[in-house]
Design an enzyme around this catalytic site. Structure first.
Site, PDB file in Angstrom:
ATOM      1  N   CYS A  71      21.158   0.503 153.543  1.00  0.00           N
ATOM      2  CA  CYS A  71      21.369  -0.924 153.806  1.00  0.00           C
ATOM      3  C   CYS A  71      22.159  -1.689 152.752  1.00  0.00           C
ATOM      4  O   CYS A  71      23.230  -2.220 153.025  1.00  0.00           O
ATOM      5  CB  CYS A  71      20.019  -1.609 153.978  1.00  0.00           C
ATOM      6  SG  CYS A  71      19.043  -1.010 155.360  1.00  0.00           S
ATOM      7  N   HIS A  78      19.492  -8.885 152.483  1.00  0.00           N
ATOM      8  CA  HIS A  78      19.316  -7.672 151.681  1.00  0.00           C
ATOM      9  C   HIS A  78      20.354  -7.502 150.567  1.00  0.00           C
ATOM     10  O   HIS A  78      20.733  -6.376 150.226  1.00  0.00           O
ATOM     11  CB  HIS A  78      19.296  -6.429 152.569  1.00  0.00           C
ATOM     12  CG  HIS A  78      18.400  -5.356 152.010  1.00  0.00           C
ATOM     13  ND1 HIS A  78      18.121  -4.183 152.674  1.00  0.00           N
ATOM     14  CD2 HIS A  78      17.712  -5.274 150.839  1.00  0.00           C
ATOM     15  CE1 HIS A  78      17.308  -3.437 151.961  1.00  0.00           C
ATOM     16  NE2 HIS A  78      17.044  -4.084 150.832  1.00  0.00           N
TER      17      HIS A  78
END
Length: 517
Positions: free
Chosen positions: A106, A167
């Protein structure tokens, strides 16, 4: 008449008719809007002439799914999941079969989309506290000195929003509202980074301090723990609300969906739960399909479709199960390997691009492009210039998006890193795995196997089953030299690169994102 289009694109028959111009603000009924685009696609009305001028200052929506695999949707071969809206998007738009991310996980993948750079360049590939993805309450995040895609478009007068998973840092200095986004609604990190997971980690990664999963609006936690079953629906509704509010100005919506996500049992709302043929994974994908259908319909109703570039893709491939016949954790078919690695199944992601009247309907691009290309491409379409004081790794791929004649991949070399280790290099159709120690993780070799040079032809051997390194020593030699260039610029294990920049790090103690009394 028969037309020769871009390299790798299918030959199509195009009627010699000028596409109708949709009024930007005229409201259409949903039924008539959908019928118009369907008929226009069928008869070639929305296919621009080859060599047509590129659109200027389009609205932009980038949908970035989480862990969705190459073979998880019908336009890319799935026979398990029902994705009628993505089928419509492919029929009315353009499919990219060699669209790559820059990491199998991610945080580094998202950093590349936001900055137009390899994560190794901007320091987001790993850090000593978190490893390869940021965890809750980390002192690290995307350096505020980096130029983001949101900042670039904001400078050109765009309204900017992110709705979904960030993120790239959960401390205030790193939040989207400090990185060029006017509005943020979503979670600051992965949906599997919950308080319960932290408690199981204990002292490792400060797990005992992890808070309930926070849902944030701008810089305030509005719900904790957030209802993960409702995320796709709530994100979609908030995205549609934001589009309505900003329809009279150019806008950029970054829409990083939370699903299918990192848990073994993805989440979905009641309307989709238990309805697919593939358990929770399939349920979540079919709700993602519903979501993009809602946005496409709204754009048609508001008269915005012809002036809105919509890009739908994923942050990396599916994790998949060890039993390759079990698709309950996704499919990267026909590509080799799983997410979280440097395999094609991790780096090459399903991508659809839609803009009726500008992106040629029903076409396919087989040229290598990447998420790093979005910042330079969108900046140029918005009439802006790239920063001159730093290197941006991405390229302007508008000619490929809009089927300009003779457009080809801008990449002489593309690099596959696992954290700070350079594992593979691609140039043209060739992908070379370097003779590295495989114990740190290798998609083709076991941890006890000796180092080996592997060469695959990605068009002739889609599943990377035939190592032809011995038959093409000249190709191996050329790609080895390209690898040396990457090591010099971006580094390799134990060897810093001359072109690397620093990750962001706060002074003082980081704090958890929690609901304030």
């Amino acid at each position: 008449m028969s037309l020769t289009t871009t390299q790798g694109e299918r030959r199509v028959l195009l009627r010699s008719i000028h596409p109708p111009q949709l009024p930007r603000r005229k409201l259409l009924t949903r039924r008539n809007a959908i019928l118009f685009v369907a008929l226009a696609s069928l008869f070639g009305l929305v296919r621009p002439a080859i060599g047509a001028d590129l659109p200027q200052r389009p609205n932009v929506i980038v949908v970035f799914c989480d862990n969705l695999g190459y073979g998880d949707i019908q336009p890319f071969g799935s026979t398990l999941h029902r994705t009628p809206n993505l089928n419509r998007m492919a029929t009315q738009g353009r499919k990219f079969t060699h669209f790559c991310v820059t990491a199998g996980v991610c945080t580094p993948s998202r950093a590349s989309l936001i900055t137009g750079c390899y994560s190794q360049r901007v320091g987001m590939h790993q850090n000593p506290r978190d490893g390869h993805v940021l965890r809750p309450i980390s002192p690290y995040g995307l350096n505020p000195d980096e130029v983001t895609i949101a900042e670039s478009l904001k400078d050109r007068g765009y309204a900017t929003a992110i709705i979904g998973k960030w993120h790239l840092g959960d401390q205030p200095e790193f939040l989207p509202t400090r990185q060029g986004f006017d509005f943020f609604f979503g979670v600051p990190y992965s949906d599997d980074m919950t308080r319960a997971v932290g408690q199981r980690l204990g002292d490792r990664l400060d797990g005992k301090q992890w808070p309930p999963l926070p849902l944030m609006e701008n810089e305030v936690v509005v719900e904790a723990p957030c209802d993960r079953n409702g995320l796709t629906k709530r994100y979609t509704e908030r995205a549609m609300q934001w589009i309505r509010e900003h329809q009279e100005e150019p806008f950029f919506l970054y829409f990083p969906q939370a699903m299918p996500g990192s848990t073994r049992t993805p989440f979905s709302s009641e309307a989709f739960r238990g309805k697919s043929r593939n358990g929770p994974w399939g349920d979540s994908i079919e709700e993602l399909d519903w979501s993009i259908g809602q946005l496409m319909d709204q754009l048609m109703e508001l008269g915005l479709a012809s002036n809105t570039l919509v890009i739908w893709t994923s942050d990396n491939g599916a994790p998949i199960n060890r039993d390759l016949g079990d698709l309950s954790r996704g499919s990267n078919r026909p590509l080799h390997g799983r997410g979280y690695t440097t395999s094609e199944g991790a780096f090459r992601v399903p991508t659809l691009i839609w803009q009726p009247g500008h992106v040629r309907a029903g076409t396919v691009c087989d040229e290598l492009v990447s998420t790093m290309d979005l910042l330079p491409t969108l900046t140029k379409l918005a009439g802006g210039e790239l920063p001159s004081d730093r290197k941006i790794d991405g390229h302007d791929i508008a000619p490929l998006i809009y089927s300009q004649p003779n457009a080809t991949s801008p990449y002489d070399a593309f690099y596959y890193y696992h954290r700070d280790q350079l594992q593979a290099v691609r140039s043209g159709p060739w992908k070379l795995f370097l003779p590295i120690d495989p114990s740190a993780g290798h998609p083709h070799l076991g941890k006890n196997d000796p180092p080996q040079t592997l060469l695959f032809h990605l068009y002739g051997d889609v599943s990377c089953q035939r190592n032809v390194a011995a038959r093409h020593p000249d190709v191996v030699d050329r790609l080895m030299k390209l690898a040396d260039q990457a090591r010099e610029d971006l580094g390799d294990q134990g060897r810093p690169g001359k072109g690397q920049r620093a990750i962001g790090k706060i002074d003082g103690q980081p704090h958890a994102q929690t609901i304030q009394p």
